[in-house]
Design a protein around this motif. Sequence first.
Motif, mmCIF file in Angstrom:
data_model
loop_
_atom_site.group_PDB
_atom_site.id
_atom_site.type_symbol
_atom_site.label_atom_id
_atom_site.label_comp_id
_atom_site.label_asym_id
_atom_site.label_seq_id
_atom_site.Cartn_x
_atom_site.Cartn_y
_atom_site.Cartn_z
ATOM 1 N N GLY A 4 -18.587 -25.157 29.320
ATOM 2 C CA GLY A 4 -19.325 -24.200 29.872
ATOM 3 C C GLY A 4 -18.713 -23.748 31.186
ATOM 4 N N ASP A 5 -18.082 -24.668 32.164
ATOM 5 C CA ASP A 5 -17.552 -24.123 33.197
ATOM 6 C C ASP A 5 -16.444 -23.125 32.875
ATOM 7 O OD1 ASP A 5 -19.051 -26.207 34.516
ATOM 8 O OD2 ASP A 5 -17.750 -27.647 34.779
ATOM 9 N N ALA A 6 -15.520 -23.388 31.920
ATOM 10 C CA ALA A 6 -14.582 -22.349 31.718
ATOM 11 C C ALA A 6 -15.161 -21.044 31.490
ATOM 12 C CB ALA A 6 -13.846 -22.866 30.600
ATOM 13 N N LEU A 7 -16.202 -21.192 30.390
ATOM 14 C CA LEU A 7 -16.923 -19.723 30.315
ATOM 15 C C LEU A 7 -17.307 -19.089 31.485
ATOM 16 C CD1 LEU A 7 -19.290 -20.728 27.245
ATOM 17 C CD2 LEU A 7 -17.232 -19.424 27.039
ATOM 18 N N ALA A 10 -14.224 -17.256 33.119
ATOM 19 C CA ALA A 10 -13.898 -16.170 32.426
ATOM 20 C C ALA A 10 -14.790 -14.963 32.462
ATOM 21 C CB ALA A 10 -13.404 -16.611 30.901
ATOM 22 N N GLN A 11 -16.093 -15.295 32.833
ATOM 23 C CA GLN A 11 -17.159 -14.123 32.884
ATOM 24 C C GLN A 11 -16.741 -12.857 33.972
ATOM 25 O OE1 GLN A 11 -20.580 -16.094 34.105
ATOM 26 N NE2 GLN A 11 -21.895 -15.313 32.160
ATOM 27 N N ASP A 12 -17.104 -11.687 33.495
ATOM 28 C CA ASP A 12 -16.804 -10.635 34.507
ATOM 29 C C ASP A 12 -18.074 -10.628 35.293
ATOM 30 O OD1 ASP A 12 -18.686 -9.188 32.961
ATOM 31 O OD2 ASP A 12 -17.168 -7.711 32.354
ATOM 32 N N LYS A 13 -18.249 -9.621 36.218
ATOM 33 C CA LYS A 13 -19.381 -9.417 36.921
ATOM 34 C C LYS A 13 -20.632 -9.165 36.177
ATOM 35 C CE LYS A 13 -16.720 -7.817 41.041
ATOM 36 N NZ LYS A 13 -16.603 -8.937 41.999
ATOM 37 N N GLN A 14 -20.495 -8.837 35.098
ATOM 38 C CA GLN A 14 -21.699 -8.405 34.141
ATOM 39 C C GLN A 14 -22.073 -9.718 33.160
ATOM 40 O OE1 GLN A 14 -19.216 -5.712 34.456
ATOM 41 N NE2 GLN A 14 -20.593 -5.088 36.258
ATOM 42 N N GLY A 15 -21.182 -10.869 33.234
ATOM 43 C CA GLY A 15 -21.396 -11.811 32.361
ATOM 44 C C GLY A 15 -20.811 -11.513 30.851
ATOM 45 N N ARG A 16 -19.806 -10.596 31.065
ATOM 46 C CA ARG A 16 -19.167 -10.465 29.694
ATOM 47 C C ARG A 16 -17.779 -11.136 29.703
ATOM 48 N NH1 ARG A 16 -18.941 -4.384 30.104
ATOM 49 N NH2 ARG A 16 -18.069 -4.866 31.935
ATOM 50 N N TRP A 17 -17.253 -11.182 28.490
ATOM 51 C CA TRP A 17 -15.980 -11.863 28.251
ATOM 52 C C TRP A 17 -15.021 -10.560 27.430
ATOM 53 C CZ3 TRP A 17 -19.866 -15.239 26.545
ATOM 54 C CH2 TRP A 17 -20.081 -16.295 27.294
ATOM 55 N N TRP A 34 -22.211 -15.387 19.599
ATOM 56 C CA TRP A 34 -22.120 -16.713 19.073
ATOM 57 C C TRP A 34 -21.876 -17.675 20.296
ATOM 58 C CZ3 TRP A 34 -21.004 -12.216 16.431
ATOM 59 C CH2 TRP A 34 -21.709 -11.922 15.318
ATOM 60 N N VAL A 35 -21.006 -17.243 21.395
ATOM 61 C CA VAL A 35 -20.724 -18.144 22.377
ATOM 62 C C VAL A 35 -22.197 -18.129 23.224
ATOM 63 C CG1 VAL A 35 -19.294 -18.359 24.504
ATOM 64 C CG2 VAL A 35 -18.419 -17.287 22.547
ATOM 65 N N GLU A 53 -25.809 -29.548 40.981
ATOM 66 C CA GLU A 53 -24.793 -28.355 41.512
ATOM 67 C C GLU A 53 -24.462 -27.630 40.174
ATOM 68 O OE1 GLU A 53 -20.495 -27.981 43.169
ATOM 69 O OE2 GLU A 53 -22.078 -28.780 44.467
ATOM 70 N N ARG A 54 -24.072 -28.465 39.229
ATOM 71 C CA ARG A 54 -23.238 -27.763 38.003
ATOM 72 C C ARG A 54 -24.539 -27.017 37.114
ATOM 73 N NH1 ARG A 54 -18.873 -31.848 35.234
ATOM 74 N NH2 ARG A 54 -17.572 -30.025 34.388
ATOM 75 N N ARG A 55 -25.551 -27.816 37.213
ATOM 76 C CA ARG A 55 -26.776 -27.136 36.369
ATOM 77 C C ARG A 55 -27.196 -25.675 37.002
ATOM 78 N NH1 ARG A 55 -29.827 -31.096 36.450
ATOM 79 N NH2 ARG A 55 -30.889 -30.592 38.403
ATOM 80 N N GLU A 56 -27.090 -25.833 38.312
ATOM 81 C CA GLU A 56 -27.234 -24.642 39.019
ATOM 82 C C GLU A 56 -26.310 -23.422 38.523
ATOM 83 O OE1 GLU A 56 -28.105 -25.507 43.144
ATOM 84 O OE2 GLU A 56 -29.649 -26.945 42.578
ATOM 85 N N ARG A 57 -25.186 -23.760 38.792
ATOM 86 C CA ARG A 57 -24.125 -22.729 38.220
ATOM 87 C C ARG A 57 -24.185 -22.377 36.912
ATOM 88 N NH1 ARG A 57 -18.278 -23.804 37.476
ATOM 89 N NH2 ARG A 57 -17.020 -21.826 38.278
ATOM 90 N N TRP A 58 -24.426 -23.116 35.872
ATOM 91 C CA TRP A 58 -24.687 -22.921 34.683
ATOM 92 C C TRP A 58 -25.772 -21.841 34.337
ATOM 93 C CZ3 TRP A 58 -23.660 -26.138 29.796
ATOM 94 C CH2 TRP A 58 -22.524 -26.474 29.646
ATOM 95 N N GLN A 59 -26.992 -22.284 35.271
ATOM 96 C CA GLN A 59 -28.165 -21.567 34.893
ATOM 97 C C GLN A 59 -27.923 -20.033 35.576
ATOM 98 O OE1 GLN A 59 -31.685 -23.314 36.441
ATOM 99 N NE2 GLN A 59 -32.848 -21.587 36.430
ATOM 100 N N LYS A 60 -27.373 -20.090 36.434
ATOM 101 C CA LYS A 60 -26.904 -18.576 37.158
ATOM 102 C C LYS A 60 -26.030 -17.652 36.164
ATOM 103 C CE LYS A 60 -24.680 -16.275 41.131
ATOM 104 N NZ LYS A 60 -24.136 -16.673 42.351
ATOM 105 N N ALA A 61 -24.982 -18.463 35.623
ATOM 106 C CA ALA A 61 -24.120 -17.568 34.816
ATOM 107 C C ALA A 61 -24.982 -17.237 33.507
ATOM 108 C CB ALA A 61 -22.958 -18.647 34.645
#
Length: 168
Positions: A4-7, A10-17, A34-35, A53-61
């Motif tokens: 998840g951290d790697a995702l 790699a996200q752009d400012k809109q959350g896309r890859w 699917w991702v 801290e990681r949970r908050e980062r994932w939640q934001k992303a």
Amino acid sequence: MVGGDALIGAQDKQGRWEFRKKDNSTWGKHFDPWVYSRWIRTFALISDAMPAERRERWQKALELGYGGIAKSELTRVHNISSHHAMGLYVAGKALNHPEWCEQATAFLIRVADAQDPAGFWSENVGPVVHYDSVYIDALGTYYGMAHDTRVLLALERAAAFHSNFTYP
């Protein structure tokens, strides 16, 4: 959590890859259904055990990505948008966005209603037998979480169709 951290990285400012094919060609940026659906289901399973801290980062992303999906990806019934809707339902539950659950539910009812009475979905002309698995996965996962009987008939018809279908 490293995945998840790697995702996130790699996200752009809109959350896309970047959509990269097997031959290394690309189709541009997009919200990979699917991702995203697997990532949000992972978050729903492990979020309580994650460091804050990681949970908050994932939640934001995840909120970034699913906000974009809610805004732009549920425009027409298609296998990809069906999978997005299922993921959006999970995201609504996991991230406390009931409006996403409502939007996803309404779309998935449209998906069920778009099924041919014979038990398959069509994209352009005729059955899309292989892509039916995407529709079935989306509706079945949604049904497993929501217990919404409005999609049950479509799942039953799809099971009957695929039980009787063979390629020539």
